[in-house]
Design an enzyme around this catalytic site. Structure first.
Site, PDB file in Angstrom:
ATOM      1  N   CYS A 146      -4.603  -3.753   0.678  1.00 19.77           N
ATOM      2  CA  CYS A 146      -4.579  -2.554   0.480  1.00 19.77           C
ATOM      3  C   CYS A 146      -3.216  -2.034   0.749  1.00 19.77           C
ATOM      4  O   CYS A 146      -2.610  -1.039   0.033  1.00 19.77           O
ATOM      5  CB  CYS A 146      -5.690  -1.725   1.061  1.00 19.77           C
ATOM      6  SG  CYS A 146      -7.137  -2.150   0.430  1.00 19.77           S
TER       7      CYS A 146
HETATM    8  C1  BEZ Z   1      -7.512  -6.293   2.400  1.00 15.33           C
HETATM    9  O1  BEZ Z   1      -7.157  -5.099   2.002  1.00 15.33           O
HETATM   10  O2  BEZ Z   1      -6.951  -7.032   2.994  1.00 15.33           O
HETATM   11  C2  BEZ Z   1      -9.258  -6.561   2.195  1.00 15.33           C
HETATM   12  C3  BEZ Z   1     -10.232  -5.562   2.175  1.00 15.33           C
HETATM   13  C4  BEZ Z   1     -11.529  -5.567   2.373  1.00 15.33           C
HETATM   14  C5  BEZ Z   1     -11.978  -7.059   2.303  1.00 15.33           C
HETATM   15  C6  BEZ Z   1     -10.966  -8.165   2.242  1.00 15.33           C
HETATM   16  C7  BEZ Z   1      -9.712  -7.852   2.209  1.00 15.33           C
END
Ligand code: BEZ
Length: 216
Positions: free
Chosen positions: A45
Site C-alpha cells: 500500500c
Molecule cells: C501490503 O500492503 O503489503 C499488504 C497488506 C495486507 C496483506 C498483505 C500485504
C-alpha cells in the site's frame, strides 16, 4: 447492495485526511477514482499511494480526482502519509478516507470475506484492493479487485479513463492493449457507411472490425 457497472455509486459521509465529505458532493462534476487498501503501514500500500501521488498531473489532465480508503483512523493516516511522502519522495495531496469502522468498505463490498490470509490480528477481514472509476453522473464505470499481495498498475487505470472518456465523446471502442494515440475501433452500432461519414481513414479489416485514427 450488489454494485455493478452502471450502478450509481452509493453516497456516504466519511472523515478523510482533507476533512469530512459527503461522497456525492465530493464527486461533483468530476471523474472520481475510489481505491481501497488493506491497512495503513503495509508495504504494498505504501508503494501504491506513492505512485498515485506522483501521477497528480496525469489525473489533473483528465479532470480526475482520486480518493483512497484504508480501514484505519485519521491519526494513523496522518503518520502513514509522512512515511509515504518520505519513502516515495512525493507530496500526497489527495484525501484518504478513515474507515476504521469499515462502514464504507461494507457499502462498497470491499471486505475480503473469503481470503483467509487477508485478515488482521483479530481475524477481521482487511479490505481488498478495490478500484472504482466513477463518472461525473456518479455512475460506476469500472470495478477492479486485486489480491492484497499484488500492487495495482495505475497506468492501467489511467488507460481505462482515457478509453472511457474517448468512448463517451465519440462512437468508438478501444482494442486490447490500446494506448492513448493508437488507432481505435468504430463502435459496432455504427454502420460502415456511417463510419465513413463520421471518421477519416476508416479501415475495414472485417465487416465487424473497422479501425480509425484516434480522435485524441
Ligand atoms: C501490503 O500492503 O503489503 C499488504 C497488506 C495486507 C496483506 C498483505 C500485504
Amino acid at each position: 447492495m450488489v454494485l455493478r457497472l452502471g450502478s450509481t455509486a452509493p453516497d456516504f459521509e466519511a472523515q478523510t485526511t482533507k476533512g469530512s465529505i459527503k461522497f456525492h458532493d465530493f464527486i461533483g462534476d468530476k471523474w472520481t477514482i475510489l481505491f481501497s487498501h488493506p491497512a495503513d503501514f503495509t508495504p504494498v500500500c505504501t508503494t501504491e499511494l506513492g505512485i498515485v501521488a506522483a501521477l497528480e498531473d496525469e489525473w489533473e489532465k483528465r479532470s480526475v480526482q482520486v480518493i483512497g480508503l484504508s480501514a484505519n483512523g485519521l491519526e494513523d493516516h496522518a503518520k502513514w502519509i509522512e512515511d509515504i511522502n518520505e519513502v516515495n519522495s512525493v507530496e500526497l495531496n489527495f484525501p484518504i478516507i478513515a474507515d476504521a469502522d469499515r462502514k464504507v468498505s461494507e457499502l462498497y463490498d470491499m471486505l475480503d470475506h473469503q481470503d483467509a490470509t487477508n485478515v488482521d490480528a483479530k481475524g477481521i477481514p482487511f479490505t481488498v484492493r478495490s478500484v472504482f472509476i466513477i463518472d461525473p453522473k456518479k455512475t460506476i464505470r469500472l470495478i477492479l479487485t486485486y489480491p492484497a499481495s499484488t500492487g495495482r498498475n495505475f497506468d492501467e487505470i489511467l488507460r481505462v479513463v482515457d478509453s472511457l472518456q474517448l468512448g463517451d465523446q465519440h462512437r468508438i471502442t478501444t482494442p486490447g492493449n490500446w494506448k492513448k494515440g493508437d488507432d481505435v475501433i468504430v463502435h459496432p452500432s455504427v454502420t460502415t457507411e456511417e463510419a465513413h461519414k463520421l471518421f477519416k481513414n476508416v479501415r475495414v479489416v472485417k465487416p465487424y472490425l473497422r479501425l480509425t485514427k484516434s480522435p485524441f
